[in-house]
Structure formats: C-alpha cells, structure tokens
Enzyme design. Structure first.
Site, PDB file in Angstrom:
ATOM      1  N   ALA A  51     -28.952 -10.688 -19.670  1.00  0.00           N
ATOM      2  CA  ALA A  51     -27.791 -10.694 -20.554  1.00  0.00           C
ATOM      3  C   ALA A  51     -26.880  -9.500 -20.291  1.00  0.00           C
ATOM      4  O   ALA A  51     -25.663  -9.610 -20.351  1.00  0.00           O
ATOM      5  CB  ALA A  51     -28.252 -10.677 -22.007  1.00  0.00           C
ATOM      6  N   THR A  74     -20.573 -19.770 -22.374  1.00  0.00           N
ATOM      7  CA  THR A  74     -19.416 -19.828 -23.254  1.00  0.00           C
ATOM      8  C   THR A  74     -18.423 -18.695 -23.030  1.00  0.00           C
ATOM      9  O   THR A  74     -17.284 -18.786 -23.419  1.00  0.00           O
ATOM     10  CB  THR A  74     -19.884 -19.807 -24.723  1.00  0.00           C
ATOM     11  OG1 THR A  74     -20.621 -18.616 -24.926  1.00  0.00           O
ATOM     12  CG2 THR A  74     -20.752 -21.001 -25.029  1.00  0.00           C
ATOM     13  N   ASP A  75     -18.880 -17.612 -22.380  1.00  0.00           N
ATOM     14  CA  ASP A  75     -18.009 -16.449 -22.262  1.00  0.00           C
ATOM     15  C   ASP A  75     -17.016 -16.525 -21.112  1.00  0.00           C
ATOM     16  O   ASP A  75     -16.011 -15.838 -21.107  1.00  0.00           O
ATOM     17  CB  ASP A  75     -18.894 -15.210 -22.031  1.00  0.00           C
ATOM     18  CG  ASP A  75     -18.735 -14.235 -23.171  1.00  0.00           C
ATOM     19  OD1 ASP A  75     -18.116 -14.625 -24.171  1.00  0.00           O
ATOM     20  OD2 ASP A  75     -19.230 -13.102 -23.059  1.00  0.00           O
ATOM     21  N   ASP A 124      13.390   1.901   6.365  1.00  0.00           N
ATOM     22  CA  ASP A 124      13.630   0.709   7.179  1.00  0.00           C
ATOM     23  C   ASP A 124      13.590   0.984   8.679  1.00  0.00           C
ATOM     24  O   ASP A 124      13.339   0.093   9.464  1.00  0.00           O
ATOM     25  CB  ASP A 124      14.959   0.034   6.793  1.00  0.00           C
ATOM     26  CG  ASP A 124      16.097   1.031   6.682  1.00  0.00           C
ATOM     27  OD1 ASP A 124      15.922   2.168   7.174  1.00  0.00           O
ATOM     28  OD2 ASP A 124      17.141   0.690   6.114  1.00  0.00           O
ATOM     29  N   GLU A 159     -22.724 -10.218 -14.408  1.00  0.00           N
ATOM     30  CA  GLU A 159     -22.541 -11.114 -13.265  1.00  0.00           C
ATOM     31  C   GLU A 159     -21.069 -11.532 -13.199  1.00  0.00           C
ATOM     32  O   GLU A 159     -20.406 -11.654 -14.213  1.00  0.00           O
ATOM     33  CB  GLU A 159     -23.379 -12.389 -13.406  1.00  0.00           C
ATOM     34  CG  GLU A 159     -24.837 -12.199 -13.707  1.00  0.00           C
ATOM     35  CD  GLU A 159     -25.112 -12.224 -15.200  1.00  0.00           C
ATOM     36  OE1 GLU A 159     -24.161 -12.234 -15.978  1.00  0.00           O
ATOM     37  OE2 GLU A 159     -26.306 -12.208 -15.567  1.00  0.00           O
ATOM     38  N   ASP A 162      15.939   4.861  -0.604  1.00  0.00           N
ATOM     39  CA  ASP A 162      17.177   4.868   0.186  1.00  0.00           C
ATOM     40  C   ASP A 162      18.297   4.383  -0.714  1.00  0.00           C
ATOM     41  O   ASP A 162      18.028   3.749  -1.729  1.00  0.00           O
ATOM     42  CB  ASP A 162      17.084   3.812   1.304  1.00  0.00           C
ATOM     43  CG  ASP A 162      16.161   4.224   2.409  1.00  0.00           C
ATOM     44  OD1 ASP A 162      15.931   5.415   2.549  1.00  0.00           O
ATOM     45  OD2 ASP A 162      15.686   3.324   3.125  1.00  0.00           O
TER      46      ASP A 162
HETATM   47  P1  ATP Z   1      20.392   5.198   3.558  1.00  0.00           P
HETATM   48  O1  ATP Z   1      19.607   6.304   4.198  1.00  0.00           O
HETATM   49  O2  ATP Z   1      20.488   5.335   2.101  1.00  0.00           O
HETATM   50  O3  ATP Z   1      20.012   3.829   4.012  1.00  0.00           O
HETATM   51  P2  ATP Z   1      22.638   5.225   5.348  1.00  0.00           P
HETATM   52  O4  ATP Z   1      22.640   3.806   5.755  1.00  0.00           O
HETATM   53  O5  ATP Z   1      23.958   5.865   5.155  1.00  0.00           O
HETATM   54  O6  ATP Z   1      21.895   5.469   4.003  1.00  0.00           O
HETATM   55  P3  ATP Z   1      21.775   5.896   7.957  1.00  0.00           P
HETATM   56  O7  ATP Z   1      21.639   4.488   8.372  1.00  0.00           O
HETATM   57  O8  ATP Z   1      20.801   6.896   8.435  1.00  0.00           O
HETATM   58  O9  ATP Z   1      21.799   6.046   6.397  1.00  0.00           O
HETATM   59  O10 ATP Z   1      23.223   6.330   8.387  1.00  0.00           O
HETATM   60  C1  ATP Z   1      23.626   7.667   8.249  1.00  0.00           C
HETATM   61  C2  ATP Z   1      25.097   7.798   8.581  1.00  0.00           C
HETATM   62  O11 ATP Z   1      25.318   7.429   9.945  1.00  0.00           O
HETATM   63  C3  ATP Z   1      25.998   6.869   7.792  1.00  0.00           C
HETATM   64  O12 ATP Z   1      26.374   7.448   6.573  1.00  0.00           O
HETATM   65  C4  ATP Z   1      27.178   6.686   8.719  1.00  0.00           C
HETATM   66  O13 ATP Z   1      28.102   7.726   8.572  1.00  0.00           O
HETATM   67  C5  ATP Z   1      26.551   6.775  10.090  1.00  0.00           C
HETATM   68  N1  ATP Z   1      26.327   5.435  10.658  1.00  0.00           N
HETATM   69  C6  ATP Z   1      25.666   4.407  10.103  1.00  0.00           C
HETATM   70  N2  ATP Z   1      25.642   3.352  10.910  1.00  0.00           N
HETATM   71  C7  ATP Z   1      26.293   3.699  12.041  1.00  0.00           C
HETATM   72  C8  ATP Z   1      26.601   3.034  13.269  1.00  0.00           C
HETATM   73  N3  ATP Z   1      26.214   1.791  13.529  1.00  0.00           N
HETATM   74  N4  ATP Z   1      27.285   3.725  14.200  1.00  0.00           N
HETATM   75  C9  ATP Z   1      27.655   4.988  13.975  1.00  0.00           C
HETATM   76  N5  ATP Z   1      27.415   5.660  12.851  1.00  0.00           N
HETATM   77  C10 ATP Z   1      26.742   5.041  11.876  1.00  0.00           C
END
Ligand code: ATP
Length: 919
Positions: free
Chosen positions: A285, A743-744, A644, A289, A331
């Site tokens: 009891a 029953t439980d 990301d 289990e 982010d």
């Molecule tokens: P979070 O970190 O919140 O995602 P975020 O997208 O601004 O913000 P990053 O992707 O690191 O961060 O981008 C940083 C900076 O780089 C941006 O604020 C922008 O000025 C520049 N950036 C973003 N994408 C490009 C790109 N494809 N080419 C050139 N510069 C870019």
C-alpha cells in the site's frame, strides 16, 4: 546514376568528371530530374537503428527493485496460504508494469515527434533559380548554397568557397574548426579533405556553393549514425529525484511493514502467517507504484502543450527548468519586434527623404519633403540605392499587391530590396554591367558587409553596416556626387540624423563605397576586411521601422507580474534599443544602457551591480552574451537566453534555457539550444515558462493526492494493532490494494492535466533548491487531507458497527455485520478521495471559480471509482474475494454527503490563504 561515395575519390577527381558522373552541372539540376532522383535514392534522412528492442524496454518495467519486491511478496503471500492476496499483488505488479511501459512509450513518442516539426531548409539551385527546399528533398547532383550557421545537409564537394570554416565535431569530436576551400588538400585524418563538406557538420563562417555527392544513409554521418540509436532523453534531475524518492519511500514502507509484523505477532498474538500477510499488504500500500512513469508522462505532456504554444522543448529537463526561470535575456530584432522592416527615411548630406507607398510596385514613390522625386533622383541618393541593391543577398518575391512578399534572406536586406524596387532600380541589369566579384559576408561582430563589383577597369567596393562601426572607416563624404574629406561637422550632422531616427525606435543602416582601379584577379582575391573596409566614402543612411509584436505588451506585463526580469541584449544601437524597450513597457526611461564596448571594460563587481538595476545591453556582439549569462548565473539566477546566429551558440549552451529562433535562427543555434521557438516570438517563451510552472504544480497536486490516501489505509490497521485486536481490522488487505491501485489511479491522472490555476504567473519563480515533495505537501497529505479521511473512514466503520450492535464482538466477527463495516470503511475512503481529487485541483483558488466540472478526466475517474466500488460490493464472486457486502440506501446517502464538508472546509482554508496573501 552513380551515387558517389564521399571518399577521397570525389575529392581528388577532376570537377568536370565528378559533375558528369553525377549527371549534373555547376548550375544544378532541373526540378524534373531532381524529382526522379528523389524517387530512386529516397529522402535525405538518417534512419537510426533501434538499439533496444521494445520487448526489452517492456520487460525492464517488471525487473525494477520495486517490481522484484512485489513478485517476491506475491510468492510469500501464496506460500503462507493467501493465494488470493498473492494473485492480487502480482496483478498490482502487472498492471503497474504495463501502465509504466505505456506511459513511457507515450512520453517518448510525444518528444520524438516534436523534432519532426522543425524542418531544415536548404537554398538549392534548380532550373537556373535559387529555391528554398526542405533538406529532406536534396538529391545527389543538387547544387546548394551554404553560409555561416547552416548545418551541412549532405556530403558535398565545394564549387565556390569564401573563408569557409566548418565545425566537424559531430563527426570527429574535434572542436577546432576546419578550413575548407575549392582546392583539394588531403589534410590529416578522416574527413579532412579540404574540398568536401560532410553532412552532420556545421558551417561556422564563410559562404559556399557545393554539389551533393551523397545523401541520407550514404553519407559518412549516415554510416556512423546507423550504428547507434540516439535514445530520447527521458531522465532529468526531477526524474532522478523521484527515483530516489521512490526508493526511500519503499524502504520506509518496509520498515513500517516490519513494525506491523512484529506488533501483530507479539502484541496482538496474531498467527505468524497472518501477521506476515498483514505486513505485506501495508508495504504494497505504501510503495508509490506508477509514480515515476506518471511524472515522465506529465513532463512529456507539458512538452506537447508547449509545442502547441510555439515552443519546442528538446528535453524533459527543460520543462522543469522553465518553471524556475528568473531572468530572460532577449534579442530585440524579431523576438520583441516583428522583424518586418520597412525603410521610412533616407538621409544623404544634401537632404532627407521620406519613403512612402503601401504596395511593392515599381512606382518610384521615393519622396523629398512630401514630393515624389524622379526615378533618377540625386547623385547621392542614386549611389545609396545602388549600394543597397547590389550589396544585398536577399531575394523578394512579390506575390501581388495583397499578399505579403516572400523573402529569401534577411528582413533588413528585404527592406532595402523593396526600397530599390520603389526607386525603380534595375538590379539585374546593373549586375550585368558591374558583376559581383567578391563578398565579405555580414557578421554581427563587425556589423558590416562588403561586396566588390567590377566595371571594366574599375572595382567598386560597396559597404553597408551599423553607423557606429562604419563611420570610423570613412575618410571622405560624397556631396552632390562629389567626394571630399569628411569633417567633424559632417560627422556631427550624420550623428544628429542617426540619433533622431534612433529616438523614434528606428534602425539605421549606413552606406559607403570606394572605387579603385582593377589590376588582376590576385588583387581581387587579396581584398579582405582589413584592406577593403577602410578609407571609405560616406554616402548616407536609411532608417527602418520594425514595429513591436502585438503580443509583446501582454507578455512583458506577465513577466513583471511573475517577477521574471527581462534584459534586452541587442546588436542594435543604444537609442533604438531604449526607445523600443520603453515603447513595450520593458523599462522606464531611467534604465541604464550598457554598450558592448563598455561591457568589455566592466569588472565583475560592477557588472553584477548593474545587473541588479533596470538595464539594457546595446551594440553587443553575440559572444558578449556569454559574459552576461554567466554573470547572472553566478548571482544565482536561472537564465533563459535567446539567440539565432552561429556566435550565439556559446551563450545558448551556457544559459539554463537556451532559446533559438525557429524561423530566422541558424541550424547551429538550434542545435545549441534547449528550446526552439517556431514563431520567433518572445511571448512564446513566456507561454513556455507558464506551462513549465503548471506542469510542476500539477505534479505536486498529483503527489499530494496519491500520498494522502496512505493515511486512511494505515490508520485502520493501526487501530486494530493498538487495540490488541479488540477493534477488528477495519480494512482488509485486499481492500487496501483496491484503493491503492484500483480506485486511486484515474483521478490522479486527471490532476496531471489540470489547467493553469489563475495566479501561476503572479507568483515569484520557484526556488532552484525547492523539492517536488516539499514539507508543505507532506504535511498537507498526512496531517490535513489524510487526517480528515482517516477520521471520516473510521467514523464510517464505527457507524456501521453501531448499527450492527456494537460492542457485541461476536456479532461483529460473524460475517455480514463485519463485511458491511469494512465495506463502509473502504467506501468512505473512496468518497474522501473524491473530495481530495477536487480539493487538490487548486492550491488557492476556489474550485467553484475554476469550474467544478472543468476537468473532465477527474470526473471520468470519479465515476469509474464509484462503479468499481459497486461492482466489488454487488458481484457475488468478488464479494467473497474482497470481503464486501452490498451497501444499503442509507449507507449510500451517508457516503454521498461525505465529500461536501471536506470540500467546504478546504474551500475555507483556500479563502483564508487568499485573504492573507492579498493583505
Ligand atoms: P538583435 O541582436 O536584437 O537581433 P540586430 O538584428 O540589430 O539586433 P545584428 O543582427 O547583430 O543585431 O545586427 C547588428 C547591426 O548590424 C544592425 O543594427 C545593423 O546596423 C547591422 N546590420 C544588420 N544586418 C546587416 C546586413 N545584412 N548588412 C550590413 N549590416 C547589417
């Protein structure tokens, strides 16, 4: 068709021969050929071999310590003359084993199937176009693109490669990244050929184009994977704790059993074999289990619920940790905001332009001071548009005016593509005149991206990036098409424009270029970050809006109420970050903003101090997140951190809950994370935390319920013992087993799926040190619910006795009267359990408020429970086995009244608790 093996042969043979063997070209396959090949070679997937057969897993449930104890107990019971009890104990064991297997199986299935919800996509060249396809559909001969953060989807030979670094640790265990290039060098050891990338590895840096040589099980990874089965991980600290707990309770049960045996034999002078059986019954009891598999299943169900709320949790462990989360490092772009960028303003030294237009048609709606500017624009605007269009890897497919355009690339670049379309810029035509000869891809550390274009004898270096990083590399500025030296005053007006946009929460991007004479290919190959991204001519800025997600306001409020701190950690600029943080109610205007540069200079003590206040981190490189996460952890916080990109991986791994973005996240980030958001939405993290808290509190409700019946099961036996047998045993061993496993069970399962109790997100996070089986639960189970049920069931026993003429013992021991009394004890316990099931549903809230009938499973359990009682007491064969008698009308009336006071008393307690909390 030949499917090449990824041995040196594919690495060393001339490329033309390899392509012809694979019946493909460097432009890839056609859709038709790819479809036909897919039929012959099958999907690009790894089937892992099952290591353990289901039979073995099934049998494991019958060989645990607890199961062996029950087998032996059954044999002893049979040997000591109680065949019925022996069979009953074995039945308990078998039911428990089957039930455990079924629960574990479902839990494993629940977690396994989730991963299938997250396909990996690949950019493949088919029919002369770049398409995004599910990596499952990749076939030998396909040509595909790779970039930093991609998982390599198949074994492939490189056709083009720019600074490619591959993490091959999944194959080799070696964590140092391998450089890969188009030229063949054998390298040391297996998988070291420089021009081959292998499935199962990941690109850490660079970009490449490659042709598939093997897919699925034909890849090197497939060959290794076929040898081992990766079992879904169903152990967590919680299950380990429960394992320990079950063992401890089993030992306590045996000690109690021994005490009962000794008392019965020497104090009551019961026959030894009877005492033995009696003690065995008590042990069975008390042993919990089915506890462990039920908990596992509850966690797995939590995982499924989270998945419905867009959070895929990779292990059960995280369900538990989510409920403990005290800080979320998030982010900004795409998580707090929608990641739907639109360019609203353009700034060049000669003026400011406002961009309007709802559609994505080529209507030249670039305006200056409210007036459309001609498509030709000004020389500075034209230069900016041309950099925005050519320094861009994103494709936007317009699906008509009403539908959202389809984006293949990043939202930032997509906004630029759309801007260029509005300005009437013909990108394809320009690329013909000035093709791209080199690219230095964007990376979030240097926050810039460069492309090099050749037009006759001239090379144009086009750069875009964050103003803070790019302006420092500019020595000149273009004004009205003429470049001159950039002055401090120029920089001031650029900064002023930038600040104006940032204060409105807009993201700005800066554009610059430089032209140099073309000498030869070696000169182009030699262009690197250090010598290309310098001495630039500043052209202008774009400012884009990225509105907050609509759900974000509610999610932020919920976190504040739940005392979970949110720290924005963004690559974007200080002002933009703060403006968005204030807009969504994350911080007040007093929040301190620490930049990446400042973070580097802060010592541990200062950072810890800063982290206790309202804080935002801006212009932070992903690597710096690691420092923030680990410092928070050293302060005792349980941290969830989002990410990301490739460089987010260390912080994702370090965090207690690494959260990767399912839509925009790289494969590397997803691999490093514990949880993947299928909608990239911050609100989904909060939903998962809520589910985590609910799962945990439901487990506690479940434990409270199953433990509380131990008291009314033991008290009658104690009465019998301590009255030296004067009070005949109020509950027979068979009846104890009936409560325990019959029953439980069902109402307990119902508690596992109880909906969130109002207020789960209005409490502080659970302490890391808190135990599932807290003292509070033990007290409540034994001294409150258990005590009430013991008193009532004993009363029921005496009530039946009194009616039968108590204290005439002869009458009591004579069959019917005694059976009726024990039946009443059992029935009273069952009706107390009905009340307990309802009471356990909430900790504080009134069950009348959450809806007394809102949990259907509990009600099914209650009905089954009562039916079982009826079957046992009205079926003649079972009557004799379970020592039962049919109950009378008045008995039923008494029983039906039992739950009412119990529920009302508990409602009173909950009311007092709510009052106390409010005051
Ligand atoms: P979070 O970190 O919140 O995602 P975020 O997208 O601004 O913000 P990053 O992707 O690191 O961060 O981008 C940083 C900076 O780089 C941006 O604020 C922008 O000025 C520049 N950036 C973003 N994408 C490009 C790109 N494809 N080419 C050139 N510069 C870019």
């Amino acid at each position: 068709m030949i499917i090449m093996k990824s041995e040196n042969k594919a690495a060393t043979m001339p490329l033309t021969q390899l392509l012809s063997d694979l019946k493909t070209s460097d432009q890839g396959l056609s859709e038709d050929v790819a479809a036909a090949r897919l039929k012959t070679v099958g999907q690009n997937t790894i089937h892992r071999q099952k290591q353990q057969s289901q039979l073995l897993i099934f049998l494991k449930n019958f060989t645990s310590l607890m199961a062996i104890l029950l087998w032996v107990s059954g044999i002893i019971a049979m040997l000591s003359g109680s065949v019925e009890l022996g069979i009953a104990i074995w039945a308990v064991n078998i039911i428990n084993g089957v039930f455990s297997y079924w629960q574990e199986h479902r839990a494993a299935k629940a977690t396994d199937s989730l991963m299938a919800m997250l396909p990996t996509y690949t950019r493949v060249h088919r029919d002369g176009k770049v398409k995004q396809i599910n990596a499952l559909d990749l076939v030998p001969g396909d040509v595909f693109d790779l970039q930093a953060g991609n998982a390599v989807p198949a074994d492939a030979r490189l056709l083009e490669a720019t600074s490619v670094q591959v993490d091959q640790s999944a194959l080799t265990g070696e964590t140092v990244p391998e450089s890969k290039s188009v030229e063949f060098t054998p390298g040391e050891g297996k998988y070291a050929e420089s021009n081959i990338v292998y499935a199962g590895t990941a690109v850490g840096a660079g970009t490449a184009k490659a042709v598939v040589i093997a897919t699925g099980m034909a890849t090197e990874f497939g060959k290794i994977a076929s040898l081992t089965e990766k079992q879904s991980n169903l152990t967590s600290p919680l299950t380990l704790e429960l394992n320990r707990l079950t063992k401890q309770i089993s030992i306590i049960a045996m000690i109690i059993g021994l005490l009962f045996f000794l008392t019965a034999t020497f104090f009551v002078h019961y026959p030894v074999n009877q005492s033995f059986i009696f003690a065995l019954g008590m042990i069975v009891a008390f042993i919990p289990e089915g506890l462990l598999p039920t908990v596992t299943l509850s966690l797995a169900r939590g995982v499924q619920k989270m998945a419905k709320r867009h959070a895929l949790v990779k292990d059960l462990n995280s369900v538990e940790t989510l409920g403990e989360t005290t800080v979320i490092c998030s982010d900004k772009t795409g998580t707090l905001t929608q990641n739907q960028m639109t360019v609203n303003h353009i700034w060049v030294p000669t003026g400011e332009f406002t961009v309007s237009g709802q559609g994505f048609v080529n209507n030249g709606q670039v305006e200056k001071d409210g007036q459309p500017v001609s498509k030709v624009g000004t020389p500075d605007l034209n230069r900016l548009i041309s950099i925005a269009a050519l320094n861009n890897d994103t494709q936007v497919e317009n699906n008509g005016k009403l539908k959202k355009p389809k984006i293949l690339g990043t939202p930032t670049e997509a906004a630029l593509v759309i801007l260029c379309q509005k300005a009437g810029f013909d990108t394809a035509a320009h690329l013909k005149i000035m093709p791209r000869v080199k690219e230095l891809p964007f990376d979030s550390r240097r926050k810039m991206m460069t492309t090099v274009h050749r037009e006759g004898n001239q090379l144009d270096i086009y750069v875009k990036g964050a103003l803070s990083d790019l302006l420092g590399q500019c020595t000149q500025i273009q004004v009205n098409g003429i470049s001159r030296e950039i002055t401090a005053a120029d920089k001031e007006s650029i900064d002023a424009a930038n600040e104006k946009y940032a204060a409105q929460g807009l993201r700005s991007l800066a554009f610059a270029y430089r032209s140099i004479p073309f000498k030869n290919q070696t000169q182009v190959d030699g262009l690197e970050i250090a010598n290309a991204e310098k001495q630039l001519i500043f052209v202008g800025l774009t400012a884009m809006s990225d509105p907050p997600r609509p759900e974000i306001y509610g999610a932020v409020k919920k976190c504040h109420e739940a005392q979970i701190k949110i720290i924005m950690v963004t690559g974007d600029s200080q002002l933009t970050a703060k403006s968005i943080a204030m807009q969504i109610g994350l911080t007040s205007d007093k929040a301190r903003v620490i930049t990446g540069a400042e973070l580097d200079t802060l010592n541990d003590h200062d950072l810890k101090e800063a982290l206790q206040e309202e804080i935002i981190f801006a212009r932070v490189a992903p690597e710096q997140k690691y420092k923030i996460v680990s410092t928070l952890q050293s302060m005792g916080e349980v941290v969830a951190s989002t990410g990301d990109g490739v460089n987010d991986a260390p912080a994702l791994k370090k965090a207690n809950i690494g959260v990767a973005m399912g839509v925009t996240g790289t494969d590397v980030a997803k691999d490093a994370a514990n949880m993947i958001l299928t909608d990239d939405n911050f609100a989904s993290i909060v939903a998962a935390i809520e589910e985590g808290r609910v799962v945990y509190s439901n487990l506690q409700k479940f434990l409270l319920y199953i433990l509380n019946s131990n008291m009314p099961e033991a008290v009658p036996s104690a009465l019998f013992l301590f009255s030296r047998g004067l009070i005949p045993l109020p509950l027979t061993i068979m009846q104890i087993l009936t409560v325990d496993l019959g029953t439980d069970l069902l109402p307990a399962l119902g508690l596992g799926s109880e909906a969130a109790e109002p207020g789960v997100m209005q409490q502080p996070p659970r302490a890391k040190t808190a135990h599932l089986l807290s003292k509070r639960i033990l007290w409540k189970a034994f001294a409150w619910y258990g005590a009430i049920a013991s008193v009532i069931s004993t009363l029921a026993y005496f009530f039946a006795n009194l009616q039968a003429g108590w204290p005439n013992r002869a009458l009591l021991s004579s069959g019917v009267g005694y059976s009726r009394a024990t039946t009443m004890t059992l029935a009273a316990i069952i009706f107390c359990q009905i009340a307990a099931a309802l009471n356990c549903r909430t900790e504080e809230e009134s069950i009348f408020k959450v809806g007394i009938f809102s949990n259907h499973i509990i009600w099914v359990g209650i009905v089954v429970e009562v039916l079982l009682l009826m079957i046992l007491s009205y079926t003649p064969v079972l009557q004799s086995v379970f020592h039962m008698t049919p109950l009378l009308g008045q008995d039923w009336l008494f029983l039906c009244v039992i739950p009412i006071p119990i529920v009302l008393v508990e409602e009173g307690r909950k009311w007092v608790q709510r009052k106390r909390k409010r005051s």
